[in-house]
Design a protein around this motif. Sequence first.
Motif, PDB file in Angstrom:
ATOM      1  N   GLU A  21     -15.589 -22.414  24.026  1.00 35.87           N
ATOM      2  CA  GLU A  21     -14.498 -21.712  25.071  1.00 35.87           C
ATOM      3  C   GLU A  21     -12.968 -22.428  24.813  1.00 35.87           C
ATOM      4  O   GLU A  21     -13.030 -23.384  25.117  1.00 35.87           O
ATOM      5  CB  GLU A  21     -15.011 -21.778  26.403  1.00 35.87           C
ATOM      6  N   VAL A  22     -12.153 -21.436  24.540  1.00 39.55           N
ATOM      7  CA  VAL A  22     -10.795 -21.947  24.230  1.00 39.55           C
ATOM      8  C   VAL A  22     -10.509 -21.738  25.680  1.00 39.55           C
ATOM      9  O   VAL A  22     -10.172 -20.620  26.239  1.00 39.55           O
ATOM     10  CB  VAL A  22     -10.279 -21.083  23.156  1.00 39.55           C
ATOM     11  N   PRO A  23      -9.617 -22.715  26.021  1.00 32.91           N
ATOM     12  CA  PRO A  23      -8.870 -22.263  27.495  1.00 32.91           C
ATOM     13  C   PRO A  23      -7.568 -21.720  27.258  1.00 32.91           C
ATOM     14  O   PRO A  23      -6.913 -21.541  26.179  1.00 32.91           O
ATOM     15  CB  PRO A  23      -8.471 -23.954  28.007  1.00 32.91           C
ATOM     16  N   GLU A  24      -7.377 -20.812  28.341  1.00 34.21           N
ATOM     17  CA  GLU A  24      -6.350 -19.887  28.167  1.00 34.21           C
ATOM     18  C   GLU A  24      -4.993 -20.555  28.339  1.00 34.21           C
ATOM     19  O   GLU A  24      -4.748 -21.263  29.187  1.00 34.21           O
ATOM     20  CB  GLU A  24      -6.462 -18.747  29.271  1.00 34.21           C
ATOM     21  N   GLU A  25      -4.285 -20.141  27.578  1.00 37.15           N
ATOM     22  CA  GLU A  25      -2.899 -20.780  27.616  1.00 37.15           C
ATOM     23  C   GLU A  25      -2.089 -20.173  28.801  1.00 37.15           C
ATOM     24  O   GLU A  25      -2.341 -19.092  29.060  1.00 37.15           O
ATOM     25  CB  GLU A  25      -1.820 -20.623  26.482  1.00 37.15           C
ATOM     26  N   PRO A  26      -1.717 -21.060  29.736  1.00 38.83           N
ATOM     27  CA  PRO A  26      -0.684 -20.659  30.710  1.00 38.83           C
ATOM     28  C   PRO A  26       0.313 -19.763  30.113  1.00 38.83           C
ATOM     29  O   PRO A  26       0.737 -19.784  29.129  1.00 38.83           O
ATOM     30  CB  PRO A  26      -0.161 -21.767  31.397  1.00 38.83           C
ATOM     31  N   LYS A  27       0.580 -18.489  30.807  1.00 35.47           N
ATOM     32  CA  LYS A  27       1.411 -17.566  30.626  1.00 35.47           C
ATOM     33  C   LYS A  27       2.904 -18.241  30.682  1.00 35.47           C
ATOM     34  O   LYS A  27       3.177 -19.137  31.517  1.00 35.47           O
ATOM     35  CB  LYS A  27       1.354 -16.490  31.466  1.00 35.47           C
ATOM     36  N   LYS A  28       3.819 -17.762  29.665  1.00 37.00           N
ATOM     37  CA  LYS A  28       5.103 -18.271  30.135  1.00 37.00           C
ATOM     38  C   LYS A  28       5.877 -17.432  31.037  1.00 37.00           C
ATOM     39  O   LYS A  28       5.199 -16.137  31.516  1.00 37.00           O
ATOM     40  CB  LYS A  28       5.820 -17.875  28.628  1.00 37.00           C
ATOM     41  N   TRP A  29       7.133 -17.686  31.457  1.00 31.66           N
ATOM     42  CA  TRP A  29       7.689 -16.743  32.522  1.00 31.66           C
ATOM     43  C   TRP A  29       8.001 -15.482  32.298  1.00 31.66           C
ATOM     44  O   TRP A  29       7.867 -14.732  33.151  1.00 31.66           O
ATOM     45  CB  TRP A  29       8.746 -17.722  33.007  1.00 31.66           C
ATOM     46  N   TRP A  30       8.396 -15.398  31.071  1.00 33.06           N
ATOM     47  CA  TRP A  30       8.513 -13.772  30.755  1.00 33.06           C
ATOM     48  C   TRP A  30       7.356 -12.927  30.480  1.00 33.06           C
ATOM     49  O   TRP A  30       7.512 -11.658  30.566  1.00 33.06           O
ATOM     50  CB  TRP A  30       9.437 -13.689  29.546  1.00 33.06           C
ATOM     51  N   GLN A  31       6.124 -13.631  30.635  1.00 27.95           N
ATOM     52  CA  GLN A  31       5.073 -12.773  30.375  1.00 27.95           C
ATOM     53  C   GLN A  31       4.265 -12.377  31.614  1.00 27.95           C
ATOM     54  O   GLN A  31       3.260 -11.627  31.695  1.00 27.95           O
ATOM     55  CB  GLN A  31       4.083 -13.564  29.459  1.00 27.95           C
ATOM     56  N   PHE A  32       5.055 -12.901  32.543  1.00 28.24           N
ATOM     57  CA  PHE A  32       4.415 -12.464  34.108  1.00 28.24           C
ATOM     58  C   PHE A  32       4.565 -11.143  34.330  1.00 28.24           C
ATOM     59  O   PHE A  32       3.934 -10.549  35.358  1.00 28.24           O
ATOM     60  CB  PHE A  32       4.918 -13.481  35.144  1.00 28.24           C
ATOM     61  N   TRP A  33       5.475 -10.495  33.791  1.00 26.38           N
ATOM     62  CA  TRP A  33       5.798  -9.200  34.242  1.00 26.38           C
ATOM     63  C   TRP A  33       4.981  -8.057  33.328  1.00 26.38           C
ATOM     64  O   TRP A  33       5.115  -6.839  33.318  1.00 26.38           O
ATOM     65  CB  TRP A  33       7.410  -8.669  34.299  1.00 26.38           C
ATOM     66  N   LYS A  34       4.509  -8.591  32.341  1.00 28.35           N
ATOM     67  CA  LYS A  34       3.890  -7.578  31.295  1.00 28.35           C
ATOM     68  C   LYS A  34       2.193  -7.246  31.760  1.00 28.35           C
ATOM     69  O   LYS A  34       1.534  -8.063  32.375  1.00 28.35           O
ATOM     70  CB  LYS A  34       3.505  -8.339  29.854  1.00 28.35           C
TER      71      LYS A  34
END
Length: 126
Positions: A113-126
């Motif tokens: 299981e690959v841990p999910e990378e935290p979203k970058k700030w600009w990816q929150f609105w996608k």
Amino acid sequence: MISIKDYAKEKGVSYEAIRQSVDRYKDELEGHVIKQGKTRYLDDVAAAILDSKRAGNPVVIVNEDKDERIAALEKENKALLQRVAALQDQLLQEKERVTLLQQEKIELLQPPEVPEEPKKWWQFWK
């Protein structure tokens, strides 16, 4: 003169055994076996002939103590039952071991299981 039945009883054998002997040696016993009604009688010569023939072919009776044989078989049976129980236990242990190895193999074959990378700030609105 003695009947075949009495002769057999005297010698400790079956009537049928003596009757077969009389039939087998009928040429030698000719004139010495007298039939009266349904009963056949042996004269002294016929009895002597049959005695000599029976001495040449002795009957060997093997008397084995049945109680000892039964006890030995029961002991052997008990030992075999214990061996079967031990082998069943061994088989169950091997089965558990195989099950554990299969589970371990399944775990190793699953992709990590690959841990999910935290979203970058600009990816929150996608």
